[in-house]
Design an enzyme around this catalytic site. Structure first.
Site, short mmCIF file in Angstrom:
data_model
loop_
_atom_site.label_atom_id
_atom_site.label_comp_id
_atom_site.label_asym_id
_atom_site.label_seq_id
_atom_site.Cartn_x
_atom_site.Cartn_y
_atom_site.Cartn_z
N ASP A 1 6.57 6.07 0.02
CA ASP A 1 6.28 5.51 -1.29
C ASP A 1 5.41 4.25 -1.13
O ASP A 1 5.68 3.41 -0.28
CB ASP A 1 7.60 5.16 -1.97
CG ASP A 1 7.42 4.56 -3.34
OD1 ASP A 1 6.94 5.25 -4.24
OD2 ASP A 1 7.77 3.37 -3.51
N GLU B 1 1.76 8.00 0.12
CA GLU B 1 1.30 7.75 -1.24
C GLU B 1 0.29 6.61 -1.08
O GLU B 1 0.67 5.45 -0.90
CB GLU B 1 2.45 7.31 -2.15
CG GLU B 1 2.01 7.12 -3.59
CD GLU B 1 3.12 6.62 -4.49
OE1 GLU B 1 3.14 7.04 -5.67
OE2 GLU B 1 3.97 5.84 -4.03
#
Length: 763
Positions: free
Chosen positions: A403, A439
């Protein structure tokens, strides 16, 4: 009611606030008759009789049960707390009574000790002493029980009453509230770490080791996937055991996915603003324990049982040929900013673990969550890499999706692809062999880094998402960008040895509309989140097909199902690694909520009754058929980028693009508005060889994508491209069937239905 007095710190001229009975409050003196530590000497607690602490070792970090000197069983505790003055180990019995023991050994800033007789299942935490000086980043407060960053299991939940904040949360002058130390004991209100012992060697496990090019990823929430599944026992729904149940695995196998990408399963906490509204963090992007499986997802217990349950889930998925990828959140923690709670790292060594601003009271926030881990610090980097290796070697997982990975790639301030984090991963003999997905952005300046990560990494490709959404809603000014996205995004990834599978292609993800909502809503409807519909993205690139939300208009409903088939077919025919979101193949809806992070209810859970609806069942069957087609044909799973050049005398190229006139596209065609695009994939020119060294040869295909609202004529290219074409997929049809499709001669003008994809096999 608490009373406070102010101590002025001389030359700094800044107040330090303590309780009127500070010496007793810091130590938390308890009665000797309870058999617990009972004295304070110069602010430091003495060990209670009967709680011996031997020197132990500084490695490994965390609580590790083992056999100590003279064959005595016990647990070694080791905690990095670089700036601390002293550390107390706190042990809790079944009634919650606390016994404290001082860790007196300090080696390379690691406080450690071996406690004989401490067995697996023991609950524990730490109290860390040091100077309370928020102006220089020091936020030590021994009144706060702290979770071991290396705890392998966590028992209990964070409820976030005022007692768990290191500062006085309700101080009248809120602009300085974070500088006022709260002396109330947080131990009754926070979960505890659990000593875990597991000597599992994974000898009976067989990892699927699916090559990147052959992968189909399925993003899934452990709780939401199984919570409403009728064939899973109720007591297992929403748990690791539920995901391991044969009924859950049967769906994954039938669908044909090769990997599940689990939304965060590290122990996480719920944010205070959600708890005040009666909501909870559902997605889990608020980690506080990087070694512990989230206890609320365990059916078997929370005093270490969750570890074994997670491992059994991984084994069951592996046995079905499915890899396990974890969505991990190492960029920030649940402690938020200076007004956030003190749960772990903030109280262990705030300025050692977090990036601080020049005004050290404040946190550098590249994540939008209040804080950012200072990955450049060696001990922080060690925490992250130790955690990653643990999940691979001891928990059996096959990869990670990071993330806000750009936040991890920052050196001092800027994103740096030569940063310590990326360098360490690249040379680590365990981590460089697993699947790594970035990401590739964060919320800080210069944080958007799509296409920039090193060759070891794959990336979520949001440019793919945007181009495909825009094409099917008729918003692309031309088809240049679409051509790149369908063919592997060579403009982003054809450098430094990267391959087409560097692109993780997706149309939807957990964050945003579901696929069904993408064709049913144009505006977000997040009222249930309690934020006045201000949260969530306003840039949805969605088209509701003529009506906002659910409708009884059968024409609109029919069009929406066709658009879903178009989007899924486009995704699964594109070069790269496709990622589906759990439930999109069933027509799952979140009722227009594009930010359901706090909806732990039917809004987010999969509705398995959709499979009883013929329309949604047909969508599921088309999805399984497309994935099976992808697995069967290597031309759809290329390991190298297309060259676009002729490899034989007849002029046939590995990739060619056609207009609706049947002619190859020119430079001018790429810049012109177009609703129709033909993509020819040659199975004769696939680079590489199979395992036996033979050339890879496959069928060739022509895909025709038509986003126009009326049928269009398309001339099928003639020789050398083909003599004849057979329709394999036609998204204008609700039911696809398994029988061979209609055949057309090369050079014929066929009618492509409005808003449809045709996939034709070349003869």
């Amino acid at each position: 009611m608490l009373s406070f007095y102010v101590v002025w710190s001389g030359s700094r001229g800044r107040p330090q606030v303590s309780s009127a009975a500070e010496q007793e409050a810091v130590a938390g003196v308890v009665a000797a008759e309870e058999g617990r530590p009972a004295a304070v000497v110069n602010g430091a607690r003495l060990k209670a009789p009967g709680v011996p602490v031997w020197p132990g070792t500084p490695v490994p970090l965390g609580a590790r049960f083992r056999v100590g000197p003279d064959g005595v069983a016990g647990t070694n505790f080791a905690l990095w707390a670089g700036g601390a003055e002293s550390v107390e180990l706190c042990l809790f019995d079944e009634q919650g009574r606390e016994t404290r023991a001082r860790l007196s050994e300090l080696t390379h800033e690691i406080w450690h000790g071996f406690v004989p007789g401490v067995m697996p299942g023991q609950r524990y935490g730490y109290r860390v002493h040091g100077r309370w000086d928020p102006w220089t980043g020091g936020r030590w407060n021994p009144a706060k029980l702290l979770l071991d960053p290396y705890a392998r299991a966590v028992d209990g939940d964070f409820s976030l009453p005022p007692e768990v904040y290191g500062h006085v949360r309700d101080w009248p002058q809120q602009h300085v509230a974070d500088t006022v130390r709260d002396e109330r004991d947080s131990a009754p209100f926070v979960p505890k770490g659990v000593v875990v012992h597991d000597d599992d060697d994974w000898a009976d496990d067989r990892r699927p080791k699916t090559p990147w090019a052959d992968s189909v990823i399925y993003e899934v929430h452990v709780r939401g996937f199984t919570k409403l599944h009728p064939d899973i026992p109720e007591e297992l729904r929403g748990t690791y055991a539920g995901l391991a149940h044969p009924a859950a695995i049967e769906h994954l196998v039938k669908l044909g996915v090769t990997a599940v990408e689990l939304l965060p399963v590290h122990q996480f906490a719920h944010e205070d603003h959600l708890l005040r509204k009666g909501l909870r963090n559902y997605w889990g992007y608020n980690s506080i324990g990087y070694f512990a499986p989230h206890a609320a997802y365990a059916a078997s217990g929370t005093t270490g049982e969750q570890v074994g349950e997670f491992k059994r889930m991984v084994r069951a998925l592996h046995a079905a040929g499915i890899e396990v990828i974890l969505d991990v959140v190492y960029n920030h923690t649940a402690e938020a900013g200076e007004l956030g709670p003190t749960l772990s790292l903030k109280g262990i060594d705030n300025r050692g673990y977090y990036r601080l601003q020049p005004d050290a009271r404040r946190y550098a926030d590249y994540t939008g969550c209040g804080n950012t881990l200072h990955v450049v610090q060696p001990h922080v980097l060690r925490l992250i890499t130790d955690s990653l290796r643990y999940w691979v070697t001891e928990m059996g997982v096959d990869g990670f999706r990071f993330d806000l990975a750009a936040a991890l790639a920052r050196s001092m301030h800027d994103v740096d692809m030569l940063s310590p984090f990326l360098a360490v991963i690249a040379q680590d003999p365990v981590l460089r062999r697993v699947k790594l997905i970035a990401e590739p952005w964060d919320v800080g300046s210069g944080g958007y880094q799509v296409g920039a990560f090193p060759s070891l990494w794959t990336e979520w490709n949001d440019r793919y998402r945007n181009a495909v959404r825009d094409f099917w809603r008729g918003a692309l000014p031309d088809v240049r960008d679409l051509g790149y996205r369908l063919s592997g995004s060579s403009d982003l990834y054809a450098w430094g040895g990267r391959r087409p599978y560097a692109s993780v292609n997706f149309v939807t993800a957990h964050d945003g509309f579901t696929l069904r909502d993408l064709v049913s809503y144009e505006r977000k409807h997040n009222e249930a989140n309690g934020e006045g519909n201000r949260d969530g993205s306003n840039d949805n690139r969605a088209w509701n097909c003529g009506a906002e939300g659910e409708t009884d208009d059968e024409r609109v409903r029919t069009l929406r199902r066709r658009q879903l088939r178009n989007l899924l077919t486009t995704l699964l025919l594109s070069t790269g690694v496709p990622m589906l979101v759990a439930g999109d193949e069933l027509g799952r809806t979140q009722r227009g909520n594009n930010n359901a992070y706090c909806q732990d209810n039917e809004i987010s859970w999969l509705d398995w009754s959709l499979l009883q609806d013929p329309g949604w069942k047909a969508l599921f069957e088309l999805t399984t058929r497309l994935i099976e087609l992808r697995h069967r044909h290597p031309v759809l799973r290329r390991r190298a980028f297309f060259s676009g050049r002729a490899h034989s005398a007849d002029g046939l190229r590995d990739l060619a693009w056609f207009t609706s006139r049947g002619s190859e596209m020119t430079e001018r065609d790429w810049y012109a508005p177009a609703a129709t695009l033909g993509m020819y994939l040659s199975g004769r020119d696939i680079p590489g060889r199979d395992e036996r060294g033979a050339p890879i040869v496959d069928d060739s295909f022509l895909a025709v994508l038509h986003a126009g609202d009326r049928p269009a004529s398309f001339v099928l290219p003639g020789p050398p491209w083909a003599e004849r074409y057979e329709v394999v997929v036609d998204t204008s049809r609700e039911e696809q069937g398994e029988a061979p499709g209609v055949a057309h001669l090369a050079g014929a003008a066929i009618t492509v239905p409005a808003r449809a994809v045709l996939l034709l096999r070349v003869d």
